[in-house]
Design an enzyme around this catalytic site. Structure first.
Site, PDB file in Angstrom:
ATOM      1  N   THR A  24     -74.190 -74.403  48.459  1.00 44.22           N
ATOM      2  CA  THR A  24     -73.251 -75.252  49.175  1.00 44.22           C
ATOM      3  C   THR A  24     -73.927 -75.873  50.389  1.00 44.22           C
ATOM      4  O   THR A  24     -75.029 -75.473  50.778  1.00 44.22           O
ATOM      5  CB  THR A  24     -72.029 -74.422  49.630  1.00 44.22           C
ATOM      6  OG1 THR A  24     -71.107 -75.253  50.316  1.00 44.22           O
ATOM      7  CG2 THR A  24     -72.449 -73.281  50.547  1.00 44.22           C
ATOM      8  N   GLY A  25     -73.254 -76.814  51.013  1.00 44.59           N
ATOM      9  CA  GLY A  25     -73.724 -77.413  52.252  1.00 44.59           C
ATOM     10  C   GLY A  25     -73.102 -76.783  53.465  1.00 44.59           C
ATOM     11  O   GLY A  25     -73.141 -77.364  54.555  1.00 44.59           O
ATOM     12  N   ASP A  26     -72.506 -75.599  53.316  1.00 43.26           N
ATOM     13  CA  ASP A  26     -71.871 -74.885  54.422  1.00 43.26           C
ATOM     14  C   ASP A  26     -72.226 -73.405  54.285  1.00 43.26           C
ATOM     15  O   ASP A  26     -73.049 -73.042  53.438  1.00 43.26           O
ATOM     16  CB  ASP A  26     -70.361 -75.114  54.389  1.00 43.26           C
ATOM     17  CG  ASP A  26     -69.698 -74.971  55.751  1.00 43.26           C
ATOM     18  OD1 ASP A  26     -70.270 -74.267  56.606  1.00 43.26           O
ATOM     19  OD2 ASP A  26     -68.620 -75.547  55.947  1.00 43.26           O
ATOM     20  N   ASP A  27     -71.622 -72.540  55.112  1.00 35.75           N
ATOM     21  CA  ASP A  27     -71.856 -71.103  54.974  1.00 35.75           C
ATOM     22  C   ASP A  27     -71.463 -70.646  53.564  1.00 35.75           C
ATOM     23  O   ASP A  27     -70.439 -71.075  53.025  1.00 35.75           O
ATOM     24  CB  ASP A  27     -71.022 -70.332  55.990  1.00 35.75           C
ATOM     25  CG  ASP A  27     -71.378 -70.688  57.434  1.00 35.75           C
ATOM     26  OD1 ASP A  27     -72.509 -71.152  57.671  1.00 35.75           O
ATOM     27  OD2 ASP A  27     -70.513 -70.489  58.304  1.00 35.75           O
ATOM     28  N   SER A  58     -78.331 -72.402  51.184  1.00 32.86           N
ATOM     29  CA  SER A  58     -77.540 -73.323  52.001  1.00 32.86           C
ATOM     30  C   SER A  58     -78.344 -73.701  53.238  1.00 32.86           C
ATOM     31  O   SER A  58     -79.122 -72.884  53.746  1.00 32.86           O
ATOM     32  CB  SER A  58     -76.226 -72.668  52.431  1.00 32.86           C
ATOM     33  OG  SER A  58     -75.600 -73.417  53.468  1.00 32.86           O
TER      34      SER A  58
END
Length: 227
Positions: A24-27, A58
């Site tokens: 993902t592009g987040d936590d 990530s």
């Protein structure tokens, strides 16, 4: 194994997140409990959270607690985690105005590779939903145990910064090895810490002086005895 884009737990109890691959592009996995005055008013903590056998990558964090923890977060266990190409491996984060607490967090048996910062525990992360937050609502962070963490190509092993008026307590580090060939060519200290207390054992490179000694580490005594 499940494939997930992200897993976000907020003001929840008795949750198990396991056997998943996350990119993902987040936590990858975030545990939260409300945002500033709204989370304080709602007052529902996240409790008894188990995270295990997670693999992922990530630009942000692998296992995250916060930064919205105004209702409180306690009794979180994360174990058997594999992280690749990460911004931060383990990130416990909060801010002034949050209030609430972060308590009894255990992270163990983590492998990380190609990571900017291995361990980050910070009291200055996250913005505010509006200007109505109370800057005197300070979070209480106590009882963070990190054990069995191994990493390769980790640029900075640790960054731990509590709040001057609410120091982080009971931070226990054990059996941690986070190295980077890149860092050996630099004079930059490998760990950076402030406003934090307790101790460490078998940590390489050696942590900051606030956590370097096991002498008098009362909050870590049971943790170290059980290693």
């Amino acid at each position: 194994m499940n494939s997930l884009s992200k897993n976000h737990t907020d003001s929840s109890s008795n949750v198990c997140i396991e056997d998943s691959y996350i990119s993902t592009g987040d936590d990858l996995v975030a545990v939260k409990s409300g945002w500033d005055e709204y989370g304080i008013a709602f007052g529902r903590p996240s409790t008894d959270i188990t995270i295990r056998r997670i693999t992922g990558s990530s630009p942000f964090a692998g296992i995250a607690v916060g930064s919205e923890t105004s209702g409180g977060v306690k009794n979180v266990l994360a174990e058997n985690i594999n992280l690749y190409n990460m911004g931060v491996g383990i990130h416990i984060k909060t801010n002034m105005g949050r209030g609430g607490f972060i308590r009894n967090i255990t992270v163990s048996h983590v492998y990380m590779e190609d990571v900017r910062t291995g361990i980050k525990i910070s009291g200055d992360v996250g913005d505010h939903p509006d200007g109505n937050f109370n800057p005197n609502a300070l979070p209480a962070v106590k009882g963070v145990r990190l054990n069995g963490i191994w990493g390769q190509r980790v640029i900075q092993p640790g960054l731990i910064r509590g709040l001057k008026d609410a120091p982080f307590k009971g931070v226990c580090l054990s059996n941690i090895n986070l190295h980077s060939a890149q860092r050996t060519r630099s004079n930059t200290p490998p760990w950076k810490c402030s406003d934090v207390s307790e101790g460490s054992v078998q940590v390489s490179p050696s942590p900051c002086f606030e956590l370097a000694s096991t002498n008098g580490a009362g909050g870590c005594s049971d943790h170290f005895r059980n290693l």
